[in-house]
Design an enzyme around this catalytic site. Structure first.
Site, PDB file in Angstrom:
ATOM      1  N   GLU A  78       9.416  -7.936  -3.557  1.00  0.00           N
ATOM      2  CA  GLU A  78       9.441  -9.149  -2.718  1.00  0.00           C
ATOM      3  C   GLU A  78      10.441  -8.991  -1.571  1.00  0.00           C
ATOM      4  OE1 GLU A  78       7.991 -12.548  -3.477  1.00  0.00           O
ATOM      5  OE2 GLU A  78       6.600 -11.489  -4.784  1.00  0.00           O
ATOM      6  N   GLY A 136      30.693  -1.306 -24.193  1.00  0.00           N
ATOM      7  CA  GLY A 136      31.064   0.085 -24.483  1.00  0.00           C
ATOM      8  C   GLY A 136      29.855   0.902 -24.909  1.00  0.00           C
ATOM      9  N   GLY A 137      30.045   1.758 -25.914  1.00  0.00           N
ATOM     10  CA  GLY A 137      28.961   2.626 -26.390  1.00  0.00           C
ATOM     11  C   GLY A 137      27.752   1.825 -26.827  1.00  0.00           C
ATOM     12  N   GLU A 188      17.693  -4.383   1.714  1.00  0.00           N
ATOM     13  CA  GLU A 188      17.879  -4.021   3.132  1.00  0.00           C
ATOM     14  C   GLU A 188      17.028  -4.925   4.027  1.00  0.00           C
ATOM     15  OE1 GLU A 188      17.259  -1.740   0.684  1.00  0.00           O
ATOM     16  OE2 GLU A 188      19.361  -1.160   0.566  1.00  0.00           O
ATOM     17  N   GLU A 226       0.860  -1.187   0.000  1.00  0.00           N
ATOM     18  CA  GLU A 226       0.000   0.000   0.000  1.00  0.00           C
ATOM     19  C   GLU A 226       0.893   1.233   0.000  1.00  0.00           C
ATOM     20  OE1 GLU A 226      -2.681  -0.168   3.302  1.00  0.00           O
ATOM     21  OE2 GLU A 226      -3.551  -2.080   2.638  1.00  0.00           O
ATOM     22  N   GLY A 254       4.912  -0.583   2.522  1.00  0.00           N
ATOM     23  CA  GLY A 254       5.728  -1.320   1.547  1.00  0.00           C
ATOM     24  C   GLY A 254       6.526  -2.363   2.307  1.00  0.00           C
ATOM     25  N   SER A 255       7.730  -1.973   2.731  1.00  0.00           N
ATOM     26  CA  SER A 255       8.540  -2.885   3.551  1.00  0.00           C
ATOM     27  C   SER A 255       7.818  -3.190   4.859  1.00  0.00           C
ATOM     28  CB  SER A 255       9.896  -2.242   3.867  1.00  0.00           C
ATOM     29  OG  SER A 255      10.569  -1.920   2.677  1.00  0.00           O
TER      30      SER A 255
END
Ligand code: FAD
Length: 390
Positions: free
Chosen positions: A370, A346-347, A374, A117, A121-122
């Site tokens: 999920e 590279g580029g 942390e 929500e 979250g966490s």
């Protein structure tokens, strides 16, 4: 099984990756093709989930995400919702609702798992969506706003985590099945994302949504008994959202391994072909050592993933947070390895003409959803120290 899924990933998913990333839409024609061959099907996911070694799902997910993460998430998003039904539901509920999460060839359906929500979250314990029981009608009334729901609003079946008793935090929560076409459920904002853009992510608004009593996952007797235990001060391991996340972590780690492997293979091939200073760039230790680190870390992430998947299948508890370990390592490996792949190209790596920039954008989700990196470290830290790390 791996060869069969790989074939689909290589011939159908991989070539379509760039197009659906640009379109930012659910790739319905690919879901349809997968449904026709029995790959997007309840039977397939169930067979792999119950395969004795525990490796069925993780091997399949690695191959699909090797093809393209956005399309693959559209193909497996329903199975993540199905996990929450299967891990907590009664046999009757599984029999009634799981098939409706996938549909059938010609009538493909999706499912969504709605836990997050705006303010939860966490912190899953902060969920505000309320479920109130209307005893006279034997119905549950759901009100609240969910966010970040994969397939939210376009799913046939939504699984919604709601608070039955807000005073009990996450232990006062339960999951509910919202059947197809239920009045009061609507899609809010659809998010425009950094990566996995072929996967639909949206808010889901629940406005006086009424579902029959039988839609409480696990049933009312079990919920009442659990809430009584919690109120008496006893511990209850059954936290609706957390249980789903634990069960699905090795699968999510396998997705990350698939993206990381794709990038490693692509960069290796490129380094063998691209010539600068008169020799292939892969002949420089600076590049070869990068490839060595990439290859080794992909295999390490896969082995952690397979360990957790095997343990889960053998009903061995994750006493040292093995599920979180594989999710943490695989997610961070995918981000690092896809970044290294861009460097090796590279580029070219920085342009949309080559897939590695897309894979890098896709990979970042694995350190966020999920359970963020942390949060995984917090869980592992708690398991290792026995302290209430926060
Ligand atoms: C593409 C996408 C698809 C998703 N699909 C679904 C879905 O299908 N269903 C669903 O329910 N959810 C879904 N999610 C939501 C996802 O699980 C959450 O975004 C995630 O859990 C993080 O919550 P948050 O975004 O609110 O971040 P927050 O919780 O606000 O975190 C912000 C930052 O703070 C850090 N943080 C928070 N608490 C702590 C702490 N105690 N210690 C250290 N650091 C901390 C976090 O690690 C993070 O870096 C999806 C998200 C995305 C982006």
């Amino acid at each position: 099984m791996r060869g069969w899924v790989h074939e689909f990933a290589a011939t159908v998913i991989r070539p379509a990756g760039s197009e659906w990333d640009e379109r930012e839409e659910t790739p319905w024609p690919i879901l349809e093709e997968a449904s026709k061959i029995g790959l997007y099907a309840l039977d397939f996911f169930a067979q792999q989930a119950f395969e004795p070694s525990g490796l069925g799902i993780v091997v399949a997910f690695e191959e699909l995400f090797w093809g393209d993460a956005g399309i693959a998430l559209s193909l497996v998003g329903s199975s993540l919702a199905a996990v929450s039904l299967v891990s907590n539901g009664t046999n009757e509920q599984i029999g009634e609702w799981a098939p409706q999460m996938f549909g059938s060839p010609g009538d493909v359906k999706l499912a969504a798992f709605c836990s997050s929500e705006p303010d939860a979250g966490s912190d899953v314990g902060a969920i505000r969506t309320r479920a109130v029981y209307d005893e006279a009608k034997d119905e549950w009334v759901l009100n609240g706003t969910k966010t970040w729901a994969t397939n939210g609003g376009i799913a046939n079946v939504h699984i919604v985590v709601a608070s039955v008793d807000p005073t009990l935090g996450s232990r006062g929560q339960a999951s509910f099945i919202v059947p197809p076409g239920t009045r009061g459920l609507s899609q809010g904002q659809k998010f425009r994302k950094h990566g996995i853009r072929a996967s639909h992510t949206a808010e889901v608004v629940l406005d006086d949504v009424r579902v029959p009593g039988r839609c409480l996952i696990g049933g009312k007797d079990r919920l009442d008994a659990r809430l009584a235990r919690v109120r008496e001060g006893g511990r209850s391991g059954e936290q609706a959202a957390m249980k789903t996340f634990e069960a699905s972590r090795p699968g999510v780690a396998a997705m990350a391994v698939g993206v990381a492997r794709a990038a490693t293979e692509y960069a290796t091939e490129y380094a063998r072909e691209r010539v600068q200073f008169g020799h292939p760039i892969g002949q420089n230790q600076g590049v070869a050592f990068m490839l060595a680190d990439m290859g080794a870390s992909v295999d390490a992430a896969r082995l952690l993933t397979w360990r957790a998947a095997w343990m889960a299948r053998q009903n061995k508890p994750f006493e040292h947070a093995e599920g979180s370990m594989c999710k943490l390592v695989a997610g961070e490996t995918a981000v690092r390895v896809t970044e290294q792949a861009i460097q090796i190209l590279g580029g070219n790596g920085y342009t949309r003409e080559y897939p590695v920039e897309r894979w890098h954008r896709d990979a970042k989700i694995f350190t966020i959803f999920e359970g963020t990196s942390e949060i995984q470290r917090m869980i592992i830290g708690r398991a290792l120290t026995g302290l209430p790390v926060r």
